[in-house]
Write a protein that holds these residues in place. Structure first.
Motif, PDB file in Angstrom:
ATOM      1  N   TYR A   3       0.828  -1.204   0.000  1.00 29.79           N
ATOM      2  CA  TYR A   3       0.000   0.000   0.000  1.00 29.79           C
ATOM      3  C   TYR A   3       0.865   1.257   0.000  1.00 29.79           C
ATOM      4  O   TYR A   3       1.778   1.408   0.802  1.00 29.79           O
ATOM      5  CB  TYR A   3      -0.906  -0.011   1.233  1.00 29.79           C
ATOM      6  N   THR A  46     -10.166  -3.016   5.936  1.00 30.57           N
ATOM      7  CA  THR A  46      -8.856  -2.544   5.479  1.00 30.57           C
ATOM      8  C   THR A  46      -9.004  -1.491   4.388  1.00 30.57           C
ATOM      9  O   THR A  46      -8.339  -0.451   4.411  1.00 30.57           O
ATOM     10  CB  THR A  46      -8.020  -3.721   4.949  1.00 30.57           C
ATOM     11  N   ASP A  47      -9.892  -1.757   3.440  1.00 26.17           N
ATOM     12  CA  ASP A  47     -10.108  -0.805   2.347  1.00 26.17           C
ATOM     13  C   ASP A  47     -10.610   0.540   2.874  1.00 26.17           C
ATOM     14  O   ASP A  47     -10.221   1.597   2.364  1.00 26.17           O
ATOM     15  CB  ASP A  47     -11.108  -1.371   1.337  1.00 26.17           C
ATOM     16  N   LYS A  50      -7.681   2.458   4.492  1.00 23.52           N
ATOM     17  CA  LYS A  50      -6.811   2.988   3.446  1.00 23.52           C
ATOM     18  C   LYS A  50      -7.451   4.191   2.752  1.00 23.52           C
ATOM     19  O   LYS A  50      -6.801   5.219   2.521  1.00 23.52           O
ATOM     20  CB  LYS A  50      -6.494   1.906   2.413  1.00 23.52           C
ATOM     21  N   TYR A  51      -8.735   4.055   2.410  1.00 25.09           N
ATOM     22  CA  TYR A  51      -9.424   5.152   1.713  1.00 25.09           C
ATOM     23  C   TYR A  51      -9.483   6.389   2.596  1.00 25.09           C
ATOM     24  O   TYR A  51      -9.296   7.515   2.118  1.00 25.09           O
ATOM     25  CB  TYR A  51     -10.834   4.728   1.308  1.00 25.09           C
ATOM     26  N   ASN A  84      -0.014  -2.443   6.648  1.00 26.60           N
ATOM     27  CA  ASN A  84      -0.115  -1.411   5.623  1.00 26.60           C
ATOM     28  C   ASN A  84       0.491  -0.056   5.980  1.00 26.60           C
ATOM     29  O   ASN A  84       0.763   0.739   5.083  1.00 26.60           O
ATOM     30  CB  ASN A  84      -1.592  -1.167   5.278  1.00 26.60           C
ATOM     31  N   VAL A 301     -16.568   1.642   1.513  1.00 24.03           N
ATOM     32  CA  VAL A 301     -15.828   2.788   0.992  1.00 24.03           C
ATOM     33  C   VAL A 301     -16.792   3.794   0.373  1.00 24.03           C
ATOM     34  O   VAL A 301     -16.625   5.011   0.541  1.00 24.03           O
ATOM     35  CB  VAL A 301     -14.780   2.321  -0.044  1.00 24.03           C
TER      36      VAL A 301
END
Length: 330
Positions: A3, A46-47, A50-51, A84, A301
């Protein structure tokens, strides 16, 4: 593939100083109360993390009992960080709390020194962190002297286990005492966390002005009334919603026709503003200059992206505010 955070992430977010401190917080923070526990999809969680970071969200809000199961949100967040975010710890503000029921026996769910000291050690172990940026007393339990709880927070900072401390859901009398005790010890209360939304406005009377007077930042949780101030319930209760699943604190009987009708009318205002109802509801909370940040929850997300778009239009005309007040008084 490893990432790599978005290079322009900080240009996407607005930041505000927290109370009288030198700490900037994003106007929108991500809460891990729901959707990050052991029963949830780890990949989706996780997404979302990160977003959020790619969008300039630097503040992630936890508590020891977040899950379900209790503790699992901290465990999952720790895994996400390790996998990440190596090398980015100094760009993150990570908060946790203690005070609600967490383990069996007489010490697992109050505001005592015993509970807070054990809880922060457990939370640091679950997340794999060396320290929290902010550690809260999650509630005044009605029994433990405020002096005892605040001394525990003071010692937590002095031991290097947290950089700052905060209080959550304290009644005004106990909050005032907490502010004074912390300030006199040289560990001022950085931030106060309370439930606040168009549908939950009790803090406007005392808690919000008191925090501002005492130099504490203010952060709102449940600014969307757990989904009631979104498009989700405008046409009934969706099958996979929180109310339908009876998870968290939103129950079917709380999705009243009165609130649904108010949400429908508020949605009409939002549409005229070029926003979703959720975006407008967040903007409405953030319009108050005393408000440092709002904590949003998200299950995808897409939902998180919608919430972040609230920052595109935080201004209200006097006519819009009057119309909103009229709807809320119905």
């Amino acid at each position: 593939m490893k990432y790599q955070p978005s290079a322009d992430r900080y240009s996407k977010m607005q930041y505000k100083y927290c109370g009288n401190s030198g700490l900037l917080l994003p106007r929108i923070s991500l809460g891990l109360w729901h959707n990050f526990g052991s029963v949830d999809d780890f990949g989706v969680a996780t997404d979302m993390i990160k977003y959020a970071f790619d969008s300039g969200v630097t503040h992630f809000d936890l508590a020891n009992n977040y899950g379900p199961v209790p503790g699992s949100a901290e465990i999952n967040f720790g895994k996400i960080l390790k996998e990440n975010f190596q090398g980015y710890r100094d760009e993150l503000i990570i908060s946790s709390k203690a005070g609600h029921e967490m383990w069996n026996g007489p010490y697992g769910g109050n505001s005592s020194r015993k509970n807070l000291m054990a809880s922060i050690d457990q939370s640091l172990h679950r997340t794999g962190l060396d320290y929290f940026d902010i550690f809260y007393s999650h509630r005044f339990d009605g029994v433990t002297p405020v002096e005892e709880t605040m001394q525990a927070l003071i010692d937590i900072v002095k031991q290097g286990k947290a950089l700052y401390v905060g209080i959550s859901k304290y009644p005004p009398v106990q909050a005032k005492a907490a502010y004074e005790i912390l300030r006199s010890a040289g560990v001022p209360c950085l931030i106060s966390q309370y439930r606040y939304s168009m549908f939950e406005r009790a803090v406007e009377a005392e808690s919000l002005p008191l925090a501002a007077e005492q130099g504490s930042g203010f952060i709102a949780f449940s600014p969307l009334a757990q989904g009631l101030l979104t498009n989700k319930y405008l046409h009934g209760i969706p099958e996979h919603s929180r109310a339908a699943r009876a998870t968290g604190f939103l129950k079917v009987d709380q999705v009243t026709e009165d609130k649904v009708e108010k949400a429908r009318r508020l949605n009409e205002v939002a549409v005229r503003r070029g926003q979703t109802l959720a975006e407008m509801a967040l903007a409405w909370v953030l319009k108050d200059e005393r408000m440092t940040s709002v904590i949003v929850g998200a299950s995808s997300v897409k939902q998180l992206a919608d919430n972040l778009h609230a920052l595109d239009n935080l201004a209200f005309t006097d006519e819009e505010l009057a119309e909103i007040e009229g709807i809320l008084r119905l």
